[in-house]
Design an enzyme around this catalytic site. Structure first.
Site, PDB file in Angstrom:
ATOM      1  N   CYS A   2       0.762  -1.159  -0.009  1.00 54.11           N
ATOM      2  CA  CYS A   2      -0.167  -0.286   0.148  1.00 54.11           C
ATOM      3  C   CYS A   2       0.843   1.245  -0.016  1.00 54.11           C
ATOM      4  O   CYS A   2       1.966   1.185   0.512  1.00 54.11           O
ATOM      5  CB  CYS A   2      -0.827   0.066   1.252  1.00 54.11           C
ATOM      6  SG  CYS A   2      -1.842  -1.426   1.590  1.00 54.11           S
ATOM      7  N   ARG A  27       3.015   0.284  -5.283  1.00 54.36           N
ATOM      8  CA  ARG A  27       2.879  -0.370  -4.009  1.00 54.36           C
ATOM      9  C   ARG A  27       1.803  -1.144  -3.919  1.00 54.36           C
ATOM     10  O   ARG A  27       1.336  -1.732  -2.922  1.00 54.36           O
ATOM     11  CB  ARG A  27       3.082   0.717  -2.839  1.00 54.36           C
ATOM     12  CG  ARG A  27       4.313   1.407  -2.827  1.00 54.36           C
ATOM     13  CD  ARG A  27       4.403   2.228  -1.834  1.00 54.36           C
ATOM     14  NE  ARG A  27       4.596   1.778  -0.360  1.00 54.36           N
ATOM     15  CZ  ARG A  27       5.659   1.221  -0.033  1.00 54.36           C
ATOM     16  NH1 ARG A  27       6.992   1.470  -0.703  1.00 54.36           N
ATOM     17  NH2 ARG A  27       5.580   0.629   1.232  1.00 54.36           N
ATOM     18  N   TRP A  71      -3.175  -2.473  -1.514  1.00 63.15           N
ATOM     19  CA  TRP A  71      -2.625  -3.859  -1.972  1.00 63.15           C
ATOM     20  C   TRP A  71      -3.353  -4.730  -1.027  1.00 63.15           C
ATOM     21  O   TRP A  71      -3.036  -4.727   0.292  1.00 63.15           O
ATOM     22  CB  TRP A  71      -1.272  -4.214  -2.116  1.00 63.15           C
ATOM     23  CG  TRP A  71      -1.008  -5.694  -2.551  1.00 63.15           C
ATOM     24  CD1 TRP A  71      -0.794  -5.884  -3.788  1.00 63.15           C
ATOM     25  CD2 TRP A  71      -0.585  -6.903  -2.007  1.00 63.15           C
ATOM     26  NE1 TRP A  71      -0.544  -7.263  -4.068  1.00 63.15           N
ATOM     27  CE2 TRP A  71      -0.202  -7.742  -2.749  1.00 63.15           C
ATOM     28  CE3 TRP A  71      -0.522  -6.902  -0.361  1.00 63.15           C
ATOM     29  CZ2 TRP A  71      -0.030  -8.932  -2.270  1.00 63.15           C
ATOM     30  CZ3 TRP A  71      -0.123  -8.326   0.065  1.00 63.15           C
ATOM     31  CH2 TRP A  71       0.131  -9.362  -1.008  1.00 63.15           C
ATOM     32  N   ASN A  95      -0.636   1.474   6.121  1.00 57.52           N
ATOM     33  CA  ASN A  95       0.132   0.568   5.420  1.00 57.52           C
ATOM     34  C   ASN A  95       0.733  -0.423   6.374  1.00 57.52           C
ATOM     35  O   ASN A  95       1.567   0.007   7.186  1.00 57.52           O
ATOM     36  CB  ASN A  95       0.999   1.330   4.379  1.00 57.52           C
ATOM     37  CG  ASN A  95       2.164   0.546   3.786  1.00 57.52           C
ATOM     38  OD1 ASN A  95       3.470   0.884   3.976  1.00 57.52           O
ATOM     39  ND2 ASN A  95       1.992  -0.796   3.484  1.00 57.52           N
ATOM     40  N   GLY A  96       0.632  -1.547   6.134  1.00 53.85           N
ATOM     41  CA  GLY A  96       1.173  -2.762   7.122  1.00 53.85           C
ATOM     42  C   GLY A  96       0.163  -3.853   7.425  1.00 53.85           C
ATOM     43  O   GLY A  96      -1.121  -3.726   6.711  1.00 53.85           O
ATOM     44  N   GLU A 462      14.926 -17.138 -13.612  1.00 52.76           N
ATOM     45  CA  GLU A 462      14.771 -15.810 -13.736  1.00 52.76           C
ATOM     46  C   GLU A 462      13.781 -15.469 -15.102  1.00 52.76           C
ATOM     47  O   GLU A 462      12.617 -14.621 -14.764  1.00 52.76           O
ATOM     48  CB  GLU A 462      15.688 -14.780 -13.591  1.00 52.76           C
ATOM     49  CG  GLU A 462      15.460 -13.259 -13.820  1.00 52.76           C
ATOM     50  CD  GLU A 462      14.560 -12.542 -12.864  1.00 52.76           C
ATOM     51  OE1 GLU A 462      14.222 -13.412 -11.845  1.00 52.76           O
ATOM     52  OE2 GLU A 462      14.212 -11.516 -13.028  1.00 52.76           O
ATOM     53  N   LYS A 466       9.769 -14.207 -15.035  1.00 53.63           N
ATOM     54  CA  LYS A 466       9.447 -12.953 -15.676  1.00 53.63           C
ATOM     55  C   LYS A 466       8.079 -13.229 -16.313  1.00 53.63           C
ATOM     56  O   LYS A 466       7.221 -12.631 -16.392  1.00 53.63           O
ATOM     57  CB  LYS A 466      10.617 -12.661 -16.368  1.00 53.63           C
ATOM     58  CG  LYS A 466      11.164 -11.324 -16.262  1.00 53.63           C
ATOM     59  CD  LYS A 466      11.530 -10.251 -15.611  1.00 53.63           C
ATOM     60  CE  LYS A 466      10.946 -10.517 -14.080  1.00 53.63           C
ATOM     61  NZ  LYS A 466      11.795 -10.076 -12.985  1.00 53.63           N
ATOM     62  N   GLU A 469       4.994 -13.946 -14.251  1.00 53.58           N
ATOM     63  CA  GLU A 469       4.346 -12.898 -13.461  1.00 53.58           C
ATOM     64  C   GLU A 469       3.797 -11.800 -14.238  1.00 53.58           C
ATOM     65  O   GLU A 469       2.889 -11.027 -13.817  1.00 53.58           O
ATOM     66  CB  GLU A 469       5.532 -12.495 -12.456  1.00 53.58           C
ATOM     67  CG  GLU A 469       6.639 -11.244 -13.098  1.00 53.58           C
ATOM     68  CD  GLU A 469       7.159 -10.528 -12.263  1.00 53.58           C
ATOM     69  OE1 GLU A 469       6.900 -10.223 -11.201  1.00 53.58           O
ATOM     70  OE2 GLU A 469       8.605 -10.827 -12.307  1.00 53.58           O
ATOM     71  N   HIS A 485      14.130 -36.207 -15.149  1.00 55.45           N
ATOM     72  CA  HIS A 485      13.793 -36.789 -14.025  1.00 55.45           C
ATOM     73  C   HIS A 485      12.063 -36.671 -13.627  1.00 55.45           C
ATOM     74  O   HIS A 485      11.932 -37.072 -12.334  1.00 55.45           O
ATOM     75  CB  HIS A 485      14.737 -36.540 -12.695  1.00 55.45           C
ATOM     76  CG  HIS A 485      16.192 -37.161 -13.097  1.00 55.45           C
ATOM     77  ND1 HIS A 485      16.365 -38.531 -12.999  1.00 55.45           N
ATOM     78  CD2 HIS A 485      17.092 -36.386 -13.537  1.00 55.45           C
ATOM     79  CE1 HIS A 485      17.582 -38.398 -13.552  1.00 55.45           C
ATOM     80  NE2 HIS A 485      18.063 -36.986 -13.548  1.00 55.45           N
ATOM     81  N   LYS A 584       5.102  -3.720  -5.935  1.00 59.33           N
ATOM     82  CA  LYS A 584       6.650  -3.589  -6.023  1.00 59.33           C
ATOM     83  C   LYS A 584       7.379  -3.869  -4.894  1.00 59.33           C
ATOM     84  O   LYS A 584       8.271  -4.352  -4.731  1.00 59.33           O
ATOM     85  CB  LYS A 584       6.921  -2.258  -6.909  1.00 59.33           C
ATOM     86  CG  LYS A 584       8.274  -2.269  -7.240  1.00 59.33           C
ATOM     87  CD  LYS A 584       8.811  -2.129  -8.580  1.00 59.33           C
ATOM     88  CE  LYS A 584       9.991  -2.311  -8.792  1.00 59.33           C
ATOM     89  NZ  LYS A 584      10.428  -3.447  -9.585  1.00 59.33           N
TER      90      LYS A 584
HETATM   91  C1  F6R Z   1       9.919  -9.996  -9.581  1.00 56.46           C
HETATM   92  C2  F6R Z   1      10.174  -8.960  -8.501  1.00 56.46           C
HETATM   93  C3  F6R Z   1      10.115  -9.707  -7.100  1.00 56.46           C
HETATM   94  C4  F6R Z   1      11.123  -8.956  -6.270  1.00 56.46           C
HETATM   95  C5  F6R Z   1      10.885  -9.795  -4.960  1.00 56.46           C
HETATM   96  C6  F6R Z   1      11.852  -8.984  -3.824  1.00 56.46           C
HETATM   97  O1  F6R Z   1      10.002  -9.642 -10.826  1.00 56.46           O
HETATM   98  O2  F6R Z   1      10.424  -7.897  -8.835  1.00 56.46           O
HETATM   99  O3  F6R Z   1      10.005 -11.172  -7.177  1.00 56.46           O
HETATM  100  O4  F6R Z   1      12.246  -9.402  -6.789  1.00 56.46           O
HETATM  101  O5  F6R Z   1       9.556  -9.112  -4.482  1.00 56.46           O
HETATM  102  O6  F6R Z   1      11.775  -7.567  -3.910  1.00 56.46           O
HETATM  103  P1  F6R Z   1      13.130  -6.740  -3.539  1.00 56.46           P
HETATM  104  O7  F6R Z   1      13.943  -6.904  -4.360  1.00 56.46           O
HETATM  105  O8  F6R Z   1      12.526  -5.343  -3.422  1.00 56.46           O
HETATM  106  O9  F6R Z   1      13.384  -7.040  -2.126  1.00 56.46           O
END
Ligand code: F6R
Length: 589
Positions: A2, A27, A71, A95-96, A462, A466, A469, A485, A584
């Protein structure tokens, strides 16, 4: 997660709040709301969805207000659960997560109080209203003492109509002067301007804001003298600069970010005592989540190969609840773009309690993790707006590889050269545009697979994250040798399989897995630095990336996978910058 924002000053509050919320939308974007007061009456506008849904509220009259972009954690996504929350004369944004909210709510219900939402945040409004005896600050302090969990709060009381009170516990909050008054927000981007003076609140601190004054307090009621934080307005600049999406823009920024991150590491390292810590380092534990965890896996392969020091990589949410063995000579590296990820912070707290030295690889200045760490190795990704991490991943790799190089020097070992990556990344981006021709094979697929060995397996993980998500396509990243396997059972005709092949000694083994998948009907795509594999009959299409020391290759080989995810997401009609259900900065545990 949030995002929260507040303003009291000379100017109309609504446009400041709405503009600030656009900056904080990363957020969370489940619902949005603002409350604005003109000193006599309070107007609240709340909607589900994104900030643009409350554009119509720009005209609300009043020079004090608070806003929130949500969020969802407690309670579904609906207008009732959207913030701000009001009880009697108290209105707040939060927020929290309040861990004892249910217990507190039961007590309040027994006293006959009526709730209009399912949120933990509304419980705080009730506590403050009950504690209010003419002084909002005291009521907020008294109520916060009853809360378990995390909160950043901005609170307003209609009986003190020119005042905002803020509190922080394990959720970020920046407070200061600006925009002709006083401002508060979850981060700098929402309130920073040329002449602003901004302060970062620490856990357990409170702030009281009026148009002309800001005072900071401890929970004891003692006043605190705080020093302003230095910020760079350019860094917070999040202009799309003609791009359709931030994610695409941020991939194009990778070459610069690699150069700057390498430069920054050298500066950090030269000016710190960290070198002495490295001399004593015999074991390394890396803690991170998501993409940052994948950069940790890439770092492990590099550090172990180059420095011959054992490295364990932990998912932070697992580490924090484990009973880790951290012997003397252990260095803990926490990796986080935001520096606010709750699981990573909790894991670092545990490692600190066990006596470990903490180095944090972080992108966002003044974030919580930077304050917990013994040393901060800042990455130089700049502001990353797209929820899916791209340039911050490459920046983390460059910083961690620079770290491996420095550790090697301390241990008397030679590391391969890290020069020329800016140029190579630029070339890789231009070569990788061809992945647009791969997209039709992914858009309608049931699932997709990414395979590799060694560092290429880390890149595969990775690439898969990507894709899933932002395109919502089920996908798995896998060790190429493990395919046979079990996972091979999932390969059907036309299943897209992307193989990453950058290390000569094991290339043929990955290609064996490619043959096995191809024989079962898979459509094969390749990211490689070996031209001879690109022309093979089995390979539908490939990206030939520039040659580089294999141990550092994820910096380049991740780029075509980031672009593949981006173009697939767009082709599926998604917003790659704001994938559903995600945010994010993951400040919940
Ligand atoms: C995926 C992504 C997330 C972050 C994860 C950790 O694209 O962005 O998997 O990598 O939430 O976030 P940070 O790096 O901010 O601790």
């Amino acid at each position: 997660m949030c995002g929260i924002v507040g303003y009291v000053g000379k100017r109309q509050a609504a446009p400041i709040l709405i503009d600030g919320l656009y900056q904080l939308e990363y957020r969370g974007y489940d619902s949005v709301g603002i409350a604005v007061s003109d000193g006599n009456s309070l107007e609240i506008v709340k909607k589900t969805g994104r900030v643009r849904e409350i554009e119509g509220a720009r005209g609300l009259r009043g020079t004090l207000g608070i806003g929130h972009t949500r969020w969802a954690t407690h309670g579904g996504i609906n207008v009732e659960n959207a913030h701000p929350h009001t009880y009697q004369r108290i209105t707040l944004v939060h927020n929290g997560i309040i861990e004892n909210a249910q217990k507190l709510k039961q007590d309040l219900l027994q006293r006959g109080e009526i709730f209009s939402s399912e949120t933990d945040s509304e419980v705080i409004a009730h506590l403050i209203a009950d504690a209010y005896r003419g002084d909002l600050l005291s009521a907020v302090m008294e109520s916060c003492a009853r809360l378990d969990g995390s909160y950043a709060l901005v609170v307003f009381c209609e009986d003190e109509p020119r005042k905002l009170v803020c509190a922080r516990m394990r959720s970020p909050l920046v407070v200061g002067t600006g925009k002709g008054g006083a401002v508060v927000a979850s981060d700098l981007s929402a309130v920073a301007e040329k002449d602003a003076t901004l302060y970062s609140l620490n856990d357990g601190e409170f702030a009281q804001l009026s148009e002309t004054e800001i005072d900071f307090y401890r929970s004891s009621g003692d006043k605190i003298n705080k020093f302003p934080i230095a910020f760079d307005l350019e860094e917070g600049n999040s202009d799309l600069k003609g791009y359709r999406h931030y994610m695409r823009k941020e991939i194009d920024e990778i070459p610069d970010v690699l150069r700057l991150s390498r430069q920054k590491f050298d500066e950090n390292f030269r000016n710190s005592d960290f070198c002495k810590v490295l001399c004593q380092t015999e074991y390394i534990h890396i803690i991170a989540c998501g993409t940052a965890y994948h950069s940790g896996l890439c770092a492990k392969t590099a550090i172990e190969r180059i420095c011959r020091i054992p490295v364990e990589v932990h998912v932070a949410s697992e580490f924090r609840d484990s009973d880790p063995i951290l012997q003397s000579g252990t260095l803990v590296i926490a990796i986080s773009q935001s520096g606010e990820t709750a699981d990573t912070i909790a894991a670092v707290r545990l490692a600190k309690r066990k006596g470990a030295y903490i180095a944090a690889v972080v992108n966002v200045k003044y974030s919580s993790l930077t304050r917990l760490a013994d040393t901060v190795l800042y990455t130089q990704a700049g502001r990353e707006v797209a929820v899916a991490a791209t340039k911050s991943f490459n920046a983390q790799l460059m910083t961690l590889y620079s770290f491996a190089e420095a550790l090697a020097a301390v241990k008397g070992r030679r590391a391969p050269s890290l020069n020329g990556f800016e140029r190579k990344a630029l070339r890789t981006i231009s070569l990788s545009e061809s992945v647009q021709s791969w997209v039709p094979y992914f858009v309608g697929a049931k699932s997709a697979y990414f395979i590799g060995r060694g560092e290429d397996m880390c890149t595969a993980l990775e690439g898969s994250l990507k894709l899933k998500e932002i395109s919502y396509l089920p996908s798995e990243g896998y060790a190429a040798g493990e395919l046979k396997h079990g996972t091979l059972a999932l390969i059907e005709p036309y299943t897209p399989v992307v193989a990453i092949v950058t290390r000569r000694e094991i290339a043929q083994k990955t290609m064996n897995a490619v043959h096995e998948a191809y024989s079962r009907g898979a459509t094969i795509f390749l990211v490689t630095c070996f031209e001879e594999y690109c022309g093979m009959d089995e390979v539908k299409a490939s990206v030939l990336i520039p040659k580089c020391p294999p141990v550092f290759s994820p910096v380049l080989s991740a780029i075509p996978l980031q672009l593949l995810a981006y173009y697939t997401s767009v082709a599926r009609g998604n917003d790659p910058d704001k994938p559903r259900n995600l945010a994010k900065s993951v400040t919940v545990e």
